[in-house]
Design an enzyme around this catalytic site. Sequence first.
Site, PDB file in Angstrom:
ATOM      1  N   GLY A   1      14.813  82.711  75.955  1.00 34.89           N
ATOM      2  CA  GLY A   1      15.247  81.425  76.489  1.00 34.89           C
ATOM      3  C   GLY A   1      16.018  81.540  77.793  1.00 34.89           C
ATOM      4  N   HIS A   2      16.297  82.792  78.197  1.00 30.62           N
ATOM      5  CA  HIS A   2      17.177  82.981  79.362  1.00 30.62           C
ATOM      6  C   HIS A   2      16.565  83.991  80.321  1.00 30.62           C
ATOM      7  CE1 HIS A   2      20.863  83.776  81.682  1.00 30.62           C
ATOM      8  NE2 HIS A   2      21.316  82.661  81.179  1.00 30.62           N
ATOM      9  N   PHE A   3      15.489  83.670  81.068  1.00 24.76           N
ATOM     10  CA  PHE A   3      14.769  82.416  81.019  1.00 24.76           C
ATOM     11  C   PHE A   3      13.295  82.749  80.845  1.00 24.76           C
ATOM     12  CE2 PHE A   3      18.519  81.652  83.712  1.00 24.76           C
ATOM     13  CZ  PHE A   3      19.074  80.531  83.093  1.00 24.76           C
TER      14      PHE A   3
ATOM     15  N   LEU B   1      16.917  87.102  82.673  1.00 25.58           N
ATOM     16  CA  LEU B   1      18.181  87.484  83.316  1.00 25.58           C
ATOM     17  C   LEU B   1      19.242  87.706  82.254  1.00 25.58           C
ATOM     18  CD1 LEU B   1      18.399  84.841  86.210  1.00 25.58           C
ATOM     19  CD2 LEU B   1      17.775  87.259  86.419  1.00 25.58           C
TER      20      LEU B   1
END
Lengths: 93, 142
Positions: free
Chosen positions: B28-30, B35
């Site tokens: 989810g990041h990203f 990252l």
Amino acid sequence: MSSTFDTVSGIISETCDIEKDTIKADSHVIDDLGIDSLDFLDVVFAVDKAFGIKIPHEKWTEEINEGRASAEDYFILSNLCTRIDELVAEKAA
Amino acid sequence: MLDSIVALGDDEIETRAIVPDDSTVFEGHFPGHPLMPGVLLIETMAQTCGTMVMAAHSYERLPLLVGVKDAKLRQFVAPKTEITGRGKLEHAGSGYAVAKGELLVEGKRVANAQLTYTLIKWPAPELRDFMVAHIGELKASS
């Protein structure tokens, strides 16, 4: 003591975002000024640095928790300043 | 977060951490642009400096992070990046400690912060034993 009070009240004002005029010698750091334990840690750090001392914060907390001292002994500002003066004098001796 | 302890002195420390290539964090990041989240960079600094604070107190107290000040996250950190963590003890107070932490990638500072710890008595002897053994393993990994 007045010089110590000026310095400490300045630290509290800056660290805890409290108007300096509202900080009095008989103010209770927690009950009157609403400073919590984490903010008080910041105050202790700034006082340690400003006076070149090591406030025995852990010992004071134990004494209060065990009923061997009252919170007023350390948290009324005039008493806190007296303790700071004593620590400064001990260091200089 | 830490993979090894390179050096551990009375008031300073250097650690090494490698960002994993694959982690659910990056889902989810990203998506498509993985990252290292900034909070995990702060956690890496917190573990680095916390280890130093523990050692400075002869492993007699457990440092708990209670304050992060002046945190700056200066550069993106991608998977597989090798991070160098550095910590310097700013002040050893009574029942608390303040440290300055920074992370570097290829010699360039990517994050820094001032970290405050409260020091508590170990809540369980097993935890102290675990932490001391784990720090020993991290030192041996360097």
